[in-house]
Design a protein around this motif. Structure first.
Motif, PDB file in Angstrom:
ATOM      1  N   ILE A 186       0.728  -6.781   0.747  1.00  0.00           N
ATOM      2  CA  ILE A 186       0.573  -6.451  -0.665  1.00  0.00           C
ATOM      3  C   ILE A 186      -0.570  -5.469  -0.875  1.00  0.00           C
ATOM      4  CG2 ILE A 186      -0.093  -7.435  -2.898  1.00  0.00           C
ATOM      5  CD1 ILE A 186       1.445  -9.963  -2.069  1.00  0.00           C
ATOM      6  N   LEU A 187      -1.631  -5.632  -0.090  1.00  0.00           N
ATOM      7  CA  LEU A 187      -2.791  -4.765  -0.246  1.00  0.00           C
ATOM      8  C   LEU A 187      -2.525  -3.333   0.215  1.00  0.00           C
ATOM      9  CD1 LEU A 187      -5.657  -7.152   0.942  1.00  0.00           C
ATOM     10  CD2 LEU A 187      -5.390  -6.181  -1.359  1.00  0.00           C
ATOM     11  N   ALA A 196      14.928  -0.822  -2.670  1.00  0.00           N
ATOM     12  CA  ALA A 196      14.083  -0.303  -3.750  1.00  0.00           C
ATOM     13  C   ALA A 196      13.093  -1.354  -4.225  1.00  0.00           C
ATOM     14  CB  ALA A 196      14.961   0.173  -4.910  1.00  0.00           C
ATOM     15  N   LEU A 197      13.528  -2.607  -4.317  1.00  0.00           N
ATOM     16  CA  LEU A 197      12.614  -3.679  -4.729  1.00  0.00           C
ATOM     17  C   LEU A 197      11.535  -3.917  -3.675  1.00  0.00           C
ATOM     18  CD1 LEU A 197      15.155  -6.254  -6.222  1.00  0.00           C
ATOM     19  CD2 LEU A 197      13.552  -4.817  -7.481  1.00  0.00           C
ATOM     20  N   ASP A 198      11.874  -3.701  -2.398  1.00  0.00           N
ATOM     21  CA  ASP A 198      10.888  -3.879  -1.332  1.00  0.00           C
ATOM     22  C   ASP A 198       9.700  -2.937  -1.484  1.00  0.00           C
ATOM     23  OD1 ASP A 198      12.216  -5.923  -0.078  1.00  0.00           O
ATOM     24  OD2 ASP A 198      13.305  -4.621   1.315  1.00  0.00           O
ATOM     25  N   SER A 199       9.896  -1.826  -2.211  1.00  0.00           N
ATOM     26  CA  SER A 199       8.802  -0.875  -2.405  1.00  0.00           C
ATOM     27  C   SER A 199       7.725  -1.415  -3.323  1.00  0.00           C
ATOM     28  CB  SER A 199       9.349   0.445  -2.978  1.00  0.00           C
ATOM     29  OG  SER A 199      10.297   1.032  -2.109  1.00  0.00           O
ATOM     30  N   TYR A 200       8.046  -2.473  -4.079  1.00  0.00           N
ATOM     31  CA  TYR A 200       7.090  -2.991  -5.048  1.00  0.00           C
ATOM     32  C   TYR A 200       6.786  -4.472  -4.865  1.00  0.00           C
ATOM     33  CZ  TYR A 200       8.191   1.342  -7.510  1.00  0.00           C
ATOM     34  OH  TYR A 200       8.364   2.660  -7.840  1.00  0.00           O
ATOM     35  N   VAL A 201       7.725  -5.232  -4.313  1.00  0.00           N
ATOM     36  CA  VAL A 201       7.552  -6.681  -4.197  1.00  0.00           C
ATOM     37  C   VAL A 201       7.658  -7.069  -2.727  1.00  0.00           C
ATOM     38  CG1 VAL A 201       8.389  -8.946  -4.923  1.00  0.00           C
ATOM     39  CG2 VAL A 201       8.589  -6.987  -6.469  1.00  0.00           C
ATOM     40  N   GLN A 237       0.985  -1.854   1.576  1.00  0.00           N
ATOM     41  CA  GLN A 237       2.275  -1.188   1.733  1.00  0.00           C
ATOM     42  C   GLN A 237       3.012  -0.796   0.461  1.00  0.00           C
ATOM     43  OE1 GLN A 237       4.900  -3.076   4.518  1.00  0.00           O
ATOM     44  NE2 GLN A 237       3.355  -3.215   6.132  1.00  0.00           N
ATOM     45  N   PRO A 238       3.043  -1.594  -0.603  1.00  0.00           N
ATOM     46  CA  PRO A 238       3.818  -1.177  -1.784  1.00  0.00           C
ATOM     47  C   PRO A 238       3.335   0.144  -2.367  1.00  0.00           C
ATOM     48  CG  PRO A 238       3.193  -3.496  -1.932  1.00  0.00           C
ATOM     49  CD  PRO A 238       2.428  -2.918  -0.787  1.00  0.00           C
ATOM     50  N   ARG A 239       4.192   0.781  -3.143  1.00  0.00           N
ATOM     51  CA  ARG A 239       3.821   2.052  -3.769  1.00  0.00           C
ATOM     52  C   ARG A 239       2.625   1.894  -4.701  1.00  0.00           C
ATOM     53  NH1 ARG A 239       9.599   4.821  -5.546  1.00  0.00           N
ATOM     54  NH2 ARG A 239      10.550   4.864  -3.459  1.00  0.00           N
ATOM     55  N   ASN A 240       2.534   0.734  -5.336  1.00  0.00           N
ATOM     56  CA  ASN A 240       1.416   0.473  -6.245  1.00  0.00           C
ATOM     57  C   ASN A 240       0.391  -0.446  -5.592  1.00  0.00           C
ATOM     58  OD1 ASN A 240       3.170  -1.696  -6.208  1.00  0.00           O
ATOM     59  ND2 ASN A 240       2.850  -2.240  -8.355  1.00  0.00           N
ATOM     60  N   ALA A 241       0.188  -0.310  -4.291  1.00  0.00           N
ATOM     61  CA  ALA A 241      -0.716  -1.186  -3.539  1.00  0.00           C
ATOM     62  C   ALA A 241      -2.111  -1.190  -4.160  1.00  0.00           C
ATOM     63  CB  ALA A 241      -0.787  -0.748  -2.083  1.00  0.00           C
ATOM     64  N   LEU A 242      -2.748  -2.364  -4.142  1.00  0.00           N
ATOM     65  CA  LEU A 242      -4.065  -2.492  -4.770  1.00  0.00           C
ATOM     66  C   LEU A 242      -5.098  -1.601  -4.104  1.00  0.00           C
ATOM     67  CD1 LEU A 242      -4.254  -6.346  -5.398  1.00  0.00           C
ATOM     68  CD2 LEU A 242      -3.982  -4.536  -7.088  1.00  0.00           C
ATOM     69  N   VAL A 243      -5.046  -1.490  -2.790  1.00  0.00           N
ATOM     70  CA  VAL A 243      -6.006  -0.637  -2.084  1.00  0.00           C
ATOM     71  C   VAL A 243      -5.868   0.806  -2.557  1.00  0.00           C
ATOM     72  CG1 VAL A 243      -6.526   0.368   0.168  1.00  0.00           C
ATOM     73  CG2 VAL A 243      -6.273  -2.105  -0.055  1.00  0.00           C
ATOM     74  N   ALA A 244      -4.650   1.288  -2.697  1.00  0.00           N
ATOM     75  CA  ALA A 244      -4.440   2.655  -3.176  1.00  0.00           C
ATOM     76  C   ALA A 244      -4.940   2.824  -4.603  1.00  0.00           C
ATOM     77  CB  ALA A 244      -2.960   3.013  -3.079  1.00  0.00           C
ATOM     78  N   GLN A 245      -4.774   1.792  -5.427  1.00  0.00           N
ATOM     79  CA  GLN A 245      -5.238   1.873  -6.810  1.00  0.00           C
ATOM     80  C   GLN A 245      -6.759   2.013  -6.873  1.00  0.00           C
ATOM     81  OE1 GLN A 245      -3.683  -1.216  -9.393  1.00  0.00           O
ATOM     82  NE2 GLN A 245      -1.720  -1.240  -8.320  1.00  0.00           N
TER      83      GLN A 245
END
Length: 473
Positions: A374-375, A13-18, A377-385
């Motif tokens: 970081i850009l 679960a932490l891998d989804s964000y960090v 893969q995470p759920r809150n990835a900067l590219v997606a934002q």
């Protein structure tokens, strides 16, 4: 706390964000699971098992705070983040270290109150609708018994200039239509409110405001647990009533909040909040390295640093802290401390405090490959934002693979040449890269491709000029 999560599932679960930092994730996952294990230990031994506090060592921007914050979210636990540099030892002007525990209790109060509001939301909504119908059709309102005046409120109201409680109570409105007809009108109005028919209808509502005494504080200051006079006297003070003109939609929200407040048992909320803070609470102490004494230095500010450590020590060891909601023991609160330790090292902390953080994990500096991850893969990835932000203005951003790699490489170069601020550098680089698109987006729309050539055009000159990159990026 979620009892179904195993350490492996917590790490996933932490891998989804960090990104990365496997050792730190494993350490916090085990600490969280140990809480579940402790609750299953029978007998008096349960009270003897204390949490193993964690010290995270690593540069800024590598995920220390995010790991702790996401861990608390997974556990559904009260969580506060504090900076060690905000505290001073006893005798100096500044925040008392016990205030971090009070902040934890306040956070727990908010969490439990929000949960209780969810439990009574349906009933509060029904009662709010009935109050709205009373406003729209007062002739159908049921007769209410006349309320007795409060002699204490009357006396205090006269003393402090609020004479509302001295006025005779108005006679309650009596129904002016037959009961059967009133019931029919209320049923029809109830359906119309549900359909939103009255949402923009303006009505006048009476809002209660708790009066406060102009006496200030009793005893210690607010940060030291002193109580406000108005809060202590509570219902003895007369409540000021203020008329507001609002829409029915806003009136329903006001009524729902008021009805939910009446339905919630405040004492039960405090008891549960204190229990939850004491058993499940997590306090994240950032910048712990800034209060570590430096080897070979004596006197001056270092005395204050060591004093802060000694004041923090009993909190971490386990003590009872008095709050305005009740006393709380910190024996089973999990403390996670973090610091970069560039100018000092963990051994510079006083020995007693070192012993209270037996688990130490070193977080790795981020690489260009980590930046790419970081850009994207995470759920809150900067590219997606950024895609979502600019899509609201009709701009479709398309990041190519080579464009993302070039962004990551430039961010890494700037970190190497100037201060290493970790993943936070990506924010500054992306803001500079997309500045022109963000400015013109409402006027142009359409599709924009962010490839390596575009990144080179926007960033190459800035990154290559060390002085300029240090100033801008």
């Amino acid at each position: 706390m979620s009892a179904t999560l195993t350490p492996r599932e917590i790490v996933a679960a932490l891998d989804s964000y960090v990104v990365g930092q496997a050792r730190a994730k494993r350490a916090v996952a085990i600490a969280l699971r140990n809480r579940y294990r402790r609750m299953r230990v029978p007998g008096d031994l349960r009270e003897e098992i204390t949490p193993k506090n964690i010290l995270m060592i690593g540069p800024t921007g590598v995920g220390k705070t995010e790991i702790a914050r996401r861990l608390a979210t997974l556990a559904g636990a009260p969580f506060v983040k504090v900076e060690a540099t905000k505290y001073t030892e006893v005798g100096y002007v500044g925040r008392d270290v016990e205030s971090m525990v009070r902040d934890l209790v306040e956070q727990a109060i908010r969490m439990v109150t929000q949960e209780r509001r969810g439990d009574v939301r349906d009933l509060a909504r029904k009662q709010a609708i009935e109050r709205a119908i009373d406003l729209l059709h007062p002739e159908t309102r049921a007769a209410q018994p006349q309320q007795q005046s409060n002699p204490f409120a009357a006396t205090l109201g006269s003393i402090f200039g609020n004479n509302s409680s001295l006025q005779p109570n108005a006679a309650p409105a009596q129904p002016t239509v037959p009961a059967a007809e009133a019931q029919s009108i209320r049923e029809q109005t109830r359906d119309e409110i549900a359909r939103g028919f009255y949402d923009v209808r303006l009505v006048e509502v009476e809002v209660e405001e708790q009066a406060s005494l102009p006496i200030g504080m009793i005893g210690a200051g607010g940060d030291q647990g002193g109580g406000d006079m108005g809060e202590m006297l509570g219902g003895l003070l007369p409540k000021r009533k203020k008329n507001k003109r609002v829409t029915i939609a806003d009136a329903l929200r006001i009524f729902e909040d008021e009805e939910a407040e009446k339905l919630i048992d405040g004492d039960a909320v405090k008891r549960e909040a204190i229990r939850r803070a004491a058993e499940d609470g997590i306090i994240f102490i950032d910048e712990i390295d800034k209060v570590a004494g430096r080897e070979g230095s004596h006197g001056g500010p270092d005395v204050s640093r060591e004093g802060v450590q000694r004041d923090i020590l009993p909190i971490v060891e386990g003590c009872t802290v008095t709050t305005k909601h009740g006393a709380i023991s910190t024996d089973h609160v999990l403390f996670i401390a973090a610091g970069a330790f560039h100018m000092s090292k963990p051994s510079d902390l006083i020995p007693e405090l070192q012993g209270r953080f037996p688990i130490r994990v070193e977080l790795d500096s981020l690489t260009a490959e980590d930046f790419v991850t970081i850009l994207t893969q995470p759920r809150n990835a900067l590219v997606a934002q950024y895609r979502a932000l600019l899509a609201t203005d009709g701009v479709e951003l398309q990041f190519t693979e080579d464009g993302i790699e070039r962004i990551a490489r430039y961010a890494m170069e700037v970190n190497d040449r100037s201060e290493n601020i970790g993943a936070r550098r990506l924010h500054t680089v992306l803001e500079r890269l997309l500045e022109e698109i963000g400015f013109a987006a409402p006027d142009v729309g359409g599709e924009m491709k962010i490839d390596a050539a575009y990144v080179e055009e926007r960033l190459a000159d800035i990154v290559q000029n060390a002085d300029l990159s240090g100033f801008i990026l």
